[in-house]
Write a protein that holds these residues in place. Structure first.
Motif, short mmCIF file in Angstrom:
data_model
loop_
_atom_site.label_atom_id
_atom_site.label_comp_id
_atom_site.label_asym_id
_atom_site.label_seq_id
_atom_site.Cartn_x
_atom_site.Cartn_y
_atom_site.Cartn_z
N THR A 216 0.84 -1.21 0.00
CA THR A 216 0.00 0.00 0.00
C THR A 216 0.87 1.25 0.00
O THR A 216 0.59 2.23 -0.71
CB THR A 216 -0.92 -0.01 1.23
OG1 THR A 216 -1.74 -1.18 1.20
CG2 THR A 216 -1.81 1.23 1.24
N THR A 217 1.94 1.21 0.79
CA THR A 217 2.85 2.37 0.85
C THR A 217 3.49 2.63 -0.51
O THR A 217 3.61 3.78 -0.96
CB THR A 217 3.94 2.10 1.91
OG1 THR A 217 3.32 1.88 3.18
CG2 THR A 217 4.89 3.29 2.02
N ASN A 218 3.90 1.56 -1.19
CA ASN A 218 4.54 1.71 -2.50
C ASN A 218 3.55 2.28 -3.52
O ASN A 218 3.91 3.10 -4.38
CB ASN A 218 5.07 0.36 -2.99
CG ASN A 218 6.28 -0.09 -2.18
OD1 ASN A 218 7.00 0.76 -1.63
ND2 ASN A 218 6.51 -1.40 -2.11
N GLN A 219 2.31 1.84 -3.43
CA GLN A 219 1.29 2.35 -4.36
C GLN A 219 1.07 3.84 -4.14
O GLN A 219 0.94 4.63 -5.10
CB GLN A 219 -0.02 1.59 -4.16
CG GLN A 219 0.03 0.14 -4.65
CD GLN A 219 -1.25 -0.61 -4.34
OE1 GLN A 219 -2.19 -0.04 -3.79
NE2 GLN A 219 -1.28 -1.89 -4.72
N ILE A 220 1.03 4.26 -2.89
CA ILE A 220 0.82 5.68 -2.59
C ILE A 220 2.00 6.50 -3.08
O ILE A 220 1.84 7.58 -3.66
CB ILE A 220 0.62 5.87 -1.07
CG1 ILE A 220 -0.70 5.21 -0.64
CG2 ILE A 220 0.63 7.35 -0.69
CD1 ILE A 220 -0.93 5.19 0.86
N ARG A 221 3.21 5.99 -2.89
CA ARG A 221 4.40 6.70 -3.36
C ARG A 221 4.37 6.83 -4.89
O ARG A 221 4.75 7.86 -5.46
CB ARG A 221 5.66 5.95 -2.93
CG ARG A 221 5.99 6.13 -1.45
CD ARG A 221 7.21 5.32 -1.09
NE ARG A 221 7.56 5.49 0.32
CZ ARG A 221 8.50 4.79 0.93
NH1 ARG A 221 9.18 3.87 0.24
NH2 ARG A 221 8.76 5.02 2.20
N MET A 223 1.81 7.03 -6.81
CA MET A 223 0.83 8.04 -7.21
C MET A 223 1.43 9.44 -7.08
O MET A 223 1.21 10.30 -7.93
CB MET A 223 -0.41 7.92 -6.32
CG MET A 223 -1.20 6.62 -6.57
SD MET A 223 -2.56 6.41 -5.39
CE MET A 223 -3.52 7.88 -5.74
N PHE A 224 2.21 9.68 -6.03
CA PHE A 224 2.82 11.01 -5.86
C PHE A 224 3.95 11.24 -6.85
O PHE A 224 4.19 12.37 -7.27
CB PHE A 224 3.34 11.16 -4.42
CG PHE A 224 2.25 11.47 -3.43
CD1 PHE A 224 1.65 12.73 -3.41
CD2 PHE A 224 1.80 10.50 -2.54
CE1 PHE A 224 0.65 13.00 -2.49
CE2 PHE A 224 0.80 10.78 -1.63
CZ PHE A 224 0.22 12.04 -1.60
#
Length: 226
Positions: A216-221, A223-224
Motif C-alpha cells: 500500500t505504501t509503494n502504491q501511494i508513493r 501516485m505522488f
C-alpha cells in the motif's frame, strides 16, 4: 442431712496394699480406696482423696464434709501428719501386676512408677492387639499387619504382603507411575505445541499485515511520483 454417695470408683483399691493396717485411718469415705493426694476436713480431721472431695462439692453451693461430722460448712485443710506418716509406710502393688509387673512400690512413688511402668498396655498400630510396653518394639518389628512403605514406589503395604509387593505389585506400580509421568510429559508437550502453533500463526498474520502495508505504501508513493 444430705446422704453421701459412695459409688465412686476407688482411685487406689485397698487390695493393692501389702499388709494393710489401720485401714479406717487411710480409707477414703467416698471411693472406699486408700486416700490419694489426701486433704482433710478442718473440723473432724478425717482424710479424703482430693479428687473425690472436689468432685463431691463441685456442684454444691455449700461444700459438705463426706464424714458428716456436723460442721456447718466443709473447710479444707492439709492431711494430718499422723495419716501422712501411715501412708508413707504403705507398700503398693503396681496396677499392672496382672500384666506381669513384679514391683512393689512405696506409696510416695507408686504413681511415678506407674507412669513409666514397662507393663502398661499399648495398642499395636498393625494388628491392634494390646501389647505390654516392654515387648512393644519387638512385636512391631515382627507384626505382619504393620504398614511398610516401599523405597522404590512409595506405596504402603502390610508386612505380610512384602514378598508379593516386591515381586509383582511394586513393578506394576512403578510401571503405572512411569506411564503416568510419560502421559504428563505428553500433555505438556501437546500444550507447548499448541502455544508454538499459536505463535507461528500470529507471526504469519504479522508478516501478511506488513507485506500488505508495504504494498500500500509503494502504491501511494507511485501516485505522488507521477
Amino acid at each position: 442431712m444430705e446422704t453421701i454417695s459412695n459409688n465412686q470408683v476407688p482411685l487406689l483399691p485397698l487390695d493393692r496394699v501389702i499388709d494393710l493396717k489401720l485401714p479406717e485411718l487411710v480409707q477414703c469415705r467416698l471411693c472406699q480406696g486408700i486416700v490419694l493426694n489426701p486433704v482433710a476436713c478442718k473440723n473432724c480431721e478425717k482424710a479424703v482423696c482430693s479428687t473425690c472431695i472436689h468432685n463431691l462439692n463441685a456442684t454444691k453451693s455449700e461444700p459438705i464434709c463426706p464424714y458428716e461430722c456436723g460442721c456447718s460448712s466443709y473447710i479444707e485443710r492439709t492431711c494430718p501428719k499422723t495419716i501422712s506418716h501411715i501412708l508413707s509406710t504403705l507398700n503398693i502393688l503396681c496396677q499392672y501386676k496382672p500384666n506381669g509387673c513384679p514391683e512393689i512400690i512405696s506409696y510416695t512413688k507408686f504413681e511415678e512408677h506407674e507412669k513409666e511402668c514397662d507393663y502398661q498396655l499399648s495398642t499395636c498400630i498393625g494388628c491392634e492387639q494390646k501389647i505390654i510396653r516392654k515387648d512393644y518394639e519387638e512385636h512391631e518389628r515382627q507384626c505382619p499387619f504393620v504398614l511398610l512403605t516401599c523405597d522404590q514406589c512409595s506405596t504402603s503395604f502390610q508386612r505380610k504382603d512384602t514378598d508379593l509387593h516386591t515381586s509383582i505389585e511394586c513393578l506394576r506400580i512403578q510401571l503405572q507411575q512411569q506411564t503416568s509421568k510419560i502421559r504428563q510429559l505428553e500433555i505438556k508437550e501437546s500444550e507447548q505445541q499448541i502455544k508454538i502453533d499459536s505463535m507461528q500463526q500470529k507471526v504469519q498474520e504479522y508478516e501478511k499485515f506488513w507485506i500488505g502495508f508495504a504494498n500500500t505504501t509503494n502504491q501511494i508513493r507511485g501516485m505522488f511520483d507521477k
